[in-house]
Design an enzyme around this catalytic site. Structure first.
Site, PDB file in Angstrom:
ATOM      1  CD  GLU A 125     -17.976  -3.266 -13.381  1.00 22.59           C
ATOM      2  OE1 GLU A 125     -17.366  -4.284 -13.047  1.00 22.59           O
ATOM      3  OE2 GLU A 125     -18.356  -2.409 -12.589  1.00 22.59           O
ATOM      4  CG  ASP A 166     -18.055  -8.321  -7.499  1.00 22.62           C
ATOM      5  OD1 ASP A 166     -18.992  -9.005  -7.965  1.00 22.62           O
ATOM      6  OD2 ASP A 166     -18.248  -7.317  -6.784  1.00 22.62           O
ATOM      7  NE  ARG A 195     -15.198   1.697  -8.815  1.00 25.15           N
ATOM      8  CZ  ARG A 195     -15.936   1.273  -7.790  1.00 25.15           C
ATOM      9  NH1 ARG A 195     -15.958  -0.021  -7.506  1.00 25.15           N
ATOM     10  NH2 ARG A 195     -16.661   2.108  -7.088  1.00 25.15           N
ATOM     11  CG  ASP A 245      -2.088   0.949   1.135  1.00 23.37           C
ATOM     12  OD1 ASP A 245      -1.890   2.092   0.700  1.00 23.37           O
ATOM     13  OD2 ASP A 245      -3.212   0.534   1.472  1.00 23.37           O
ATOM     14  CG  HIS A 261     -19.765  -3.688  -9.191  1.00 20.52           C
ATOM     15  ND1 HIS A 261     -18.983  -2.852  -9.941  1.00 20.52           N
ATOM     16  CD2 HIS A 261     -19.605  -3.289  -7.907  1.00 20.52           C
ATOM     17  CE1 HIS A 261     -18.382  -1.980  -9.150  1.00 20.52           C
ATOM     18  NE2 HIS A 261     -18.740  -2.228  -7.913  1.00 20.52           N
ATOM     19  CB  CYS A 320      -5.528  -0.055  -4.389  1.00 18.75           C
ATOM     20  SG  CYS A 320      -5.215  -0.872  -5.950  1.00 18.75           S
ATOM     21  N   PRO A 321      -8.055   1.786  -4.748  1.00 23.30           N
ATOM     22  CG  PRO A 321      -7.851   4.069  -4.275  1.00 23.30           C
ATOM     23  CD  PRO A 321      -7.381   2.716  -3.827  1.00 23.30           C
TER      24      PRO A 321
HETATM   25  P1  NAD Z   1     -10.062   2.601   1.321  1.00 26.87           P
HETATM   26  O1  NAD Z   1      -9.927   4.008   0.836  1.00 26.87           O
HETATM   27  O2  NAD Z   1     -10.403   2.354   2.746  1.00 26.87           O
HETATM   28  O3  NAD Z   1      -8.704   1.802   1.018  1.00 26.87           O
HETATM   29  C1  NAD Z   1      -8.028   1.907  -0.183  1.00 26.87           C
HETATM   30  C2  NAD Z   1      -6.554   1.641   0.101  1.00 26.87           C
HETATM   31  O4  NAD Z   1      -5.864   1.653  -1.138  1.00 26.87           O
HETATM   32  C3  NAD Z   1      -5.908   2.709   0.990  1.00 26.87           C
HETATM   33  O5  NAD Z   1      -5.227   2.106   2.065  1.00 26.87           O
HETATM   34  C4  NAD Z   1      -4.968   3.415   0.041  1.00 26.87           C
HETATM   35  O6  NAD Z   1      -3.782   3.919   0.682  1.00 26.87           O
HETATM   36  C5  NAD Z   1      -4.645   2.300  -0.931  1.00 26.87           C
HETATM   37  N1  NAD Z   1      -4.053   2.793  -2.167  1.00 26.87           N
HETATM   38  C6  NAD Z   1      -4.272   3.962  -2.813  1.00 26.87           C
HETATM   39  N2  NAD Z   1      -3.481   4.054  -3.899  1.00 26.87           N
HETATM   40  C7  NAD Z   1      -2.749   2.912  -3.925  1.00 26.87           C
HETATM   41  C8  NAD Z   1      -1.751   2.432  -4.808  1.00 26.87           C
HETATM   42  N3  NAD Z   1      -1.330   3.166  -5.858  1.00 26.87           N
HETATM   43  N4  NAD Z   1      -1.210   1.225  -4.549  1.00 26.87           N
HETATM   44  C9  NAD Z   1      -1.602   0.501  -3.467  1.00 26.87           C
HETATM   45  N5  NAD Z   1      -2.527   0.913  -2.598  1.00 26.87           N
HETATM   46  C10 NAD Z   1      -3.109   2.107  -2.846  1.00 26.87           C
HETATM   47  O7  NAD Z   1     -11.100   1.924   0.339  1.00 26.87           O
HETATM   48  P2  NAD Z   1     -11.985   0.616   0.619  1.00 26.87           P
HETATM   49  O8  NAD Z   1     -13.253   1.035   1.296  1.00 26.87           O
HETATM   50  O9  NAD Z   1     -11.156  -0.417   1.239  1.00 26.87           O
HETATM   51  O10 NAD Z   1     -12.377   0.224  -0.875  1.00 26.87           O
HETATM   52  C11 NAD Z   1     -11.397  -0.273  -1.791  1.00 26.87           C
HETATM   53  C12 NAD Z   1     -12.005  -0.300  -3.176  1.00 26.87           C
HETATM   54  O11 NAD Z   1     -13.038  -1.292  -3.227  1.00 26.87           O
HETATM   55  C13 NAD Z   1     -12.741   0.994  -3.564  1.00 26.87           C
HETATM   56  O12 NAD Z   1     -11.841   1.908  -4.158  1.00 26.87           O
HETATM   57  C14 NAD Z   1     -13.780   0.543  -4.556  1.00 26.87           C
HETATM   58  O13 NAD Z   1     -13.261   0.712  -5.862  1.00 26.87           O
HETATM   59  C15 NAD Z   1     -13.933  -0.951  -4.277  1.00 26.87           C
HETATM   60  N6  NAD Z   1     -15.295  -1.337  -3.871  1.00 26.87           N
HETATM   61  C16 NAD Z   1     -15.926  -2.339  -4.571  1.00 26.87           C
HETATM   62  C17 NAD Z   1     -17.215  -2.753  -4.206  1.00 26.87           C
HETATM   63  C18 NAD Z   1     -17.930  -3.879  -4.919  1.00 26.87           C
HETATM   64  O14 NAD Z   1     -19.177  -3.974  -4.822  1.00 26.87           O
HETATM   65  N7  NAD Z   1     -17.238  -4.764  -5.601  1.00 26.87           N
HETATM   66  C19 NAD Z   1     -17.855  -2.107  -3.147  1.00 26.87           C
HETATM   67  C20 NAD Z   1     -17.177  -1.104  -2.448  1.00 26.87           C
HETATM   68  C21 NAD Z   1     -15.891  -0.731  -2.823  1.00 26.87           C
END
Ligand code: NAD
Length: 332
Positions: free
Chosen positions: A267, A262, A238, A179, A299, A209-210
């Protein structure tokens, strides 16, 4: 009685109504109109007379849409999801439209689906289910590996990733992570390593990660080549974190024991639609689905009762905050 705050709710499904309507008891001034249309530059015209719109992951909240919403008098875009990569935040700022999201609703929901996909692709549960239904009780092509003792590599250890780490520990795995910011709360059982080390030593890689400019196509043919053979790759974050064409090349190189997705790049037109009678215009997703070691869900990571309730509560509070001009941690 005319309510004082009007919300136009795009791409509404019956489960949205089921989760939002009961919460309105705590927000007597809010009136919601549900419509099936996805938010895009054309459907944004429908928002005339509304104070805010509510949109989801596959909406087009680009500059054009925001300009139409601005013309229509809309003051806020309420994303009922965590990700906001489909929102032009600069344009929203310029037009004075508040954008709020639901940063966290039930991290467990997504992490549990990620673990579910990992188990399903490892033991080919999707094949086993169909085989037994066809009276094929053979074990052909179903062999998996034990999770215990293997190395889980978690990319992104925020809310969802941290819980995924916990689950992997529960399975007796060694947990390593990459991270850009380290999460102190999991350091007693997670070792942070470089991305290269994670790629080259993990048996299970899960992306949490986002999607940003930095993470776009994080998984590409170069990073895939660095992975161990027989790795399990899971993406519940994503679609564009993975280059689909490169993933297909990697699958053909026999890199993966299993791939569970997912989310995937194509998508947008599919998510939450029944397209079973359509001749699909794209071939990339179909090609992915043609591999025996790939499982795709649509998703559904967020889709649990607890998560839906939390999304409804936070979105309605975001509406109140946006109308009152109150800043919160949910601002984009
Ligand atoms: P969060 O913001 O709590 O955690 C994201 C983490 O990614 C952070 O710790 C951040 O430092 C890290 N990060 C940012 N840039 C990075 C990089 N370049 N390399 C490595 N790590 C990096 O977010 P979360 O709530 O844990 O959600 C994560 C992702 O899950 C969201 O961005 C969203 O896209 C996805 N999501 C998917 C669903 C689904 O239905 N499938 C639902 C909710 C969220």
């Amino acid at each position: 009685m005319v309510k004082s705050m009007r919300l136009l709710f795009y791409s509404a499904k019956s489960y949205d109504m089921k989760s939002f309507d009961p919460e309105l008891k705590d927000y007597p001034d809010v009136e919601i109109e549900y419509i099936e249309h996805e938010l895009d530059p054309k459907s944004a015209l429908l928002a005339k007379g509304y104070d805010a719109v509510c949109a989801f992951v596959s909406a087009d909240v680009g500059e054009q849409t925001l300009e139409v919403l601005h013309e229509a008098g809309v003051k806020a875009v309420l994303m009922r999801c965590a990700g906001f990569n489909n929102v032009d935040t600069e344009a929203a700022k310029r037009l004075g439209i508040a954008v709020k999201r639901v940063p966290s609703y039930s991290p467990e929901a997504v992490a549990e689906l990620a673990m579910g996909l990992a188990l399903a692709v490892n033991r080919r549960l999707y094949k086993a289910y169909n085989k037994v239904r066809e009276n094929d009780f053979s074990l052909k092509n179903l062999r998996g590996v034990n999770m215990r003792g293997k190395t889980a590599g978690i990319i992104g250890t925020g809310r969802i990733g941290a819980y995924m780490c916990e689950q992997c520990r529960g399975f007796g795995m060694k947990v390593i992570a990459y991270d850009v910011y380290e999460n102190e709360s999991i350091k007693d059982f997670v070792t942070y390593v470089s991305l290269d080390e994670l790629l080259s030593t993990s048996d299970l890689i899960s992306l949490h990660c986002p999607l940003t400019d930095d993470t776009y196509h994080l998984i590409n043919i170069d990073t895939i080549k660095k992975m161990k053979d027989d790795v399990i790759l899971i993406n519940t974050s994503r679609g564009a974190l993975i280059s689909t064409n490169d993933l297909i090349e990697g699958i053909r190189m026999n890199k993966f024991l299993g791939v569970g997705l997912d989310v995937y790049e194509e998508e947008t037109g599919n998510v939450y639609e029944d397209r079973s009678d359509d001749i699909m215009p794209h071939s990339v997703t179909s090609r992915l689905l043609s591999f025996p070691n790939v499982m795709i869900t649509s998703h559904q990571g967020f889709y649990t009762r607890e998560a839906l309730q939390a999304i409804a509560q936070t979105t309605l509070q975001n509406m109140m905050d946006a109308m009152e001009g109150t800043a919160s941690g949910n601002d984009v």
